[in-house]
Enzyme design. Structure first.
Site, PDB file in Angstrom:
ATOM      1  N   ASP A  42       6.886  20.099   0.730  1.00  0.00           N
ATOM      2  CA  ASP A  42       6.753  20.975   1.881  1.00  0.00           C
ATOM      3  C   ASP A  42       8.048  20.821   2.689  1.00  0.00           C
ATOM      4  OD1 ASP A  42       5.645  22.619   3.840  1.00  0.00           O
ATOM      5  OD2 ASP A  42       4.734  20.937   4.892  1.00  0.00           O
ATOM      6  N   ASP A  44       8.348  21.439   6.712  1.00  0.00           N
ATOM      7  CA  ASP A  44       8.128  20.888   8.055  1.00  0.00           C
ATOM      8  C   ASP A  44       7.394  19.552   7.987  1.00  0.00           C
ATOM      9  OD1 ASP A  44       9.167  23.129   9.686  1.00  0.00           O
ATOM     10  OD2 ASP A  44       7.537  24.241   8.720  1.00  0.00           O
ATOM     11  N   ILE A 194      -0.675  29.653  20.601  1.00  0.00           N
ATOM     12  CA  ILE A 194       0.033  28.720  19.710  1.00  0.00           C
ATOM     13  C   ILE A 194       0.508  29.451  18.460  1.00  0.00           C
ATOM     14  CG2 ILE A 194      -0.278  26.725  18.198  1.00  0.00           C
ATOM     15  CD1 ILE A 194      -0.009  25.815  21.018  1.00  0.00           C
ATOM     16  N   HIS A 198       4.676  30.456  16.684  1.00  0.00           N
ATOM     17  CA  HIS A 198       5.178  30.357  15.307  1.00  0.00           C
ATOM     18  C   HIS A 198       5.428  31.736  14.704  1.00  0.00           C
ATOM     19  CE1 HIS A 198       4.351  25.992  14.897  1.00  0.00           C
ATOM     20  NE2 HIS A 198       3.361  26.238  15.726  1.00  0.00           N
ATOM     21  N   ASP A 330       2.548  17.117   4.582  1.00  0.00           N
ATOM     22  CA  ASP A 330       1.965  16.394   5.720  1.00  0.00           C
ATOM     23  C   ASP A 330       0.565  16.873   6.071  1.00  0.00           C
ATOM     24  OD1 ASP A 330       3.550  18.820   6.804  1.00  0.00           O
ATOM     25  OD2 ASP A 330       2.261  18.283   8.483  1.00  0.00           O
TER      26      ASP A 330
END
Length: 503
Positions: A42, A44, A194, A198, A330
């Protein structure tokens, strides 16, 4: 005198505990790197680690979106991001507006339930839930989301820390000002704000404009990728982030030729749907972000792909299947769950919080506290079978002391919610999912630098509850250098010592 006596005594019950290296890779399932030919990542919080400034940025932008676009009160601007308020893995009761930690058996950890920024008394929690157990039918769905009929949302993403804090701050504002509000609407508005940070690219543009401020440890990720390349390992990148953002970050971490290290790069993958959706074919992306309409017959190194699905296209075009692939991410659900359950890939979880928690666990304060707590638990277990008044008085005192110590074991990690991995005693709901979906886990991808590619990771064999243990029944106790006490002998010694203390 009684407590000090036993505090001194307990240090002889359990030997010195060696410190844990924060750079260790921990295994839930046996895995040998000899078998791994392809490494996937991944982006991030796996290859790119972010500074504390990023969560402050997300919180501030989302807070301002609530005010300017959702007409929330201007007074919310007085709230700033609280970096040490929440921990990952918490659950949020959407209808009751409560943030809490739940253990692996669906029990709420009392003392960790918050309405706004204030703790909810244990008795009030027990009254609301008719105990402390949360039924399965109101828990979040498989991916931690709150859907129809499920009122509990679990926050598993590191990016969710600002979201939890913003929810708590807005709840706090409404309660402090006696404003009547609908918790479900609040949750949806904060979630949308939120998401806009993004999806609308606000965060991406801010990070790209000041990349030195936001990205950390780039040289460590570069070293891992370089080591893998030098050993002839194939590598790929699958991320939900857009190409421009990833390109800017990877150019900063590795250099402008970063794509030469990867055999395949997939952006805006829409995980976890990427691993399950049968409908979306591959599309190639140009360096300027434009989508091409060509049919993809082969994945070529150096190209960028998006809007793809794993199930039919990825294995067929790469030949990469099963346990020779190791993927790091993560997010326990979006990155790892489907890979291990449905596709047989090996999985590695990146848990940045692990480094801080291990450092706390290595402190003398924590070692002494947990040593004494375990000693108390073992002694209570042994002494409770004796019905005589003296034994029961001893047990009663120990139970009181054990209960009084529980908040200390929480507060040492986080004053509100404690450890990411444990409630007072049980593993957390987060830990349960981590153990199921991750073969190995570590604080950062840089931990791979300490191991060669022939290394085998073995899980620690912990005794099951029905298996033999070595404490306290089958183990001798050392009291200084003077004598050794067996499990049965210590019971008599304790009775004598307690009577002596009382007189």
């Amino acid at each position: 005198i009684y407590s000090k006596c036993w505090t001194w005594f307990c240090f002889y019950l359990i030997p010195d505990i060696a410190s844990t290296d924060p750079d260790t890779i921990f295994a839930n399932n046996e895995i040998s790197l000899r078998d791994i030919e392809i490494y996937g990542f991944d982006y991030d919080y796996t290859l790119a680690f972010y500074s504390k400034h990023l969560h402050t940025l997300i919180f501030n932008i989302a807070r301002d979106i609530l005010i300017t676009q959702h007409r929330y009160p201007e007074g919310l601007r007085e709230y700033e991001y609280i970096a040490d308020f929440a921990v990952r893995g918490l659950h949020y009761d959407v209808q009751k507006a409560l943030l809490m930690k739940i253990d692996a058996f669906h029990y709420i950890q009392l003392g960790t339930v918050y309405r706004g920024l204030n703790p909810v008394p244990d008795q009030e929690v027990i009254a609301m839930y008719e105990g402390s157990h949360v039924p399965l039918d109101i828990m979040s769905d498989f991916y931690g989301k709150s859907s129809q009929g499920h009122t509990m949302k679990q926050f598993m993403d590191i990016f969710s820390l600002p979201e939890m804090t913003l929810l708590s701050c807005v709840n706090d504002f409404f309660m402090r000002h006696n404003i009547d509000y609908e918790p479900v609407h609040l949750y949806k508005d904060v979630k949308e704000a939120i998401r806009d940070v993004h999806v609308k690219g606000i965060m991406y543009r801010a990070v790209e404009a000041d990349i030195d401020k936001y990205i950390c440890y780039g040289e460590e990720s570069h070293a891992v990728l370089k080591k893998l390349s030098e050993h002839g390992k194939k590598m790929f990148l699958i991320t939900n982030s857009p190409f421009d953002f990833v390109n800017r970050g990877m150019s900063y971490i590795v250099g402008k030729d970063w794509r030469d290290l990867f055999d395949i790069v997939i952006v805006q993958a829409d995980k976890p749907s990427f691993f399950n959706d049968r409908r979306k074919p591959f599309r190639q992306v140009t360096d300027k972000g434009a989508l091409l309409w060509d049919r993809i017959h082969k994945l070529e190194k150096g190209n960028i792909y998006k809007q793809v699905t794993y199930l039919h296209h990825f294995p067929a075009l790469t030949g990469w299947r099963g346990s020779k692939v190791l993927y790091f991410g993560d997010h326990i659900y979006s990155d790892l769950a489907d890979l291990t359950l449905k596709h047989g890939w090996r999985t590695g979880a990146i848990i940045p919080e692990l480094r801080k928690e291990i450092k706390i666990m290595n402190t003398e304060q924590y070692v002494h506290m947990t040593t004494w707590l375990q000693a108390l638990t073992g002694l209570i277990e042994q002494m409770q079978v004796h019905p005589d008044p003296v034994s029961q008085a001893v047990v009663h005192e120990w139970i009181k002391e054990r209960e009084a110590m529980k908040p200390q074991t929480k507060d040492i990690f986080n004053a509100q919610f404690g450890s990411l991995f444990r409630t007072y005693h049980n593993p957390t709901y987060f830990s349960r999912r981590l153990a199921r979906f991750a073969d190995i886990y570590m604080a950062s991808i840089s931990c791979l630098l300490d191991y060669d590619f022939k290394h085998t990771f073995f899980p620690r064999r912990s005794p099951l509850q029905h298996e033999s243990t070595f404490w306290p029944q089958h183990r001798a106790f050392f009291f200084g250098d003077r004598c050794t006490l067996s499990g049965s002998e210590i019971q008599h010694w304790l009775k004598v010592r307690f009577v002596a203390d009382q007189t």
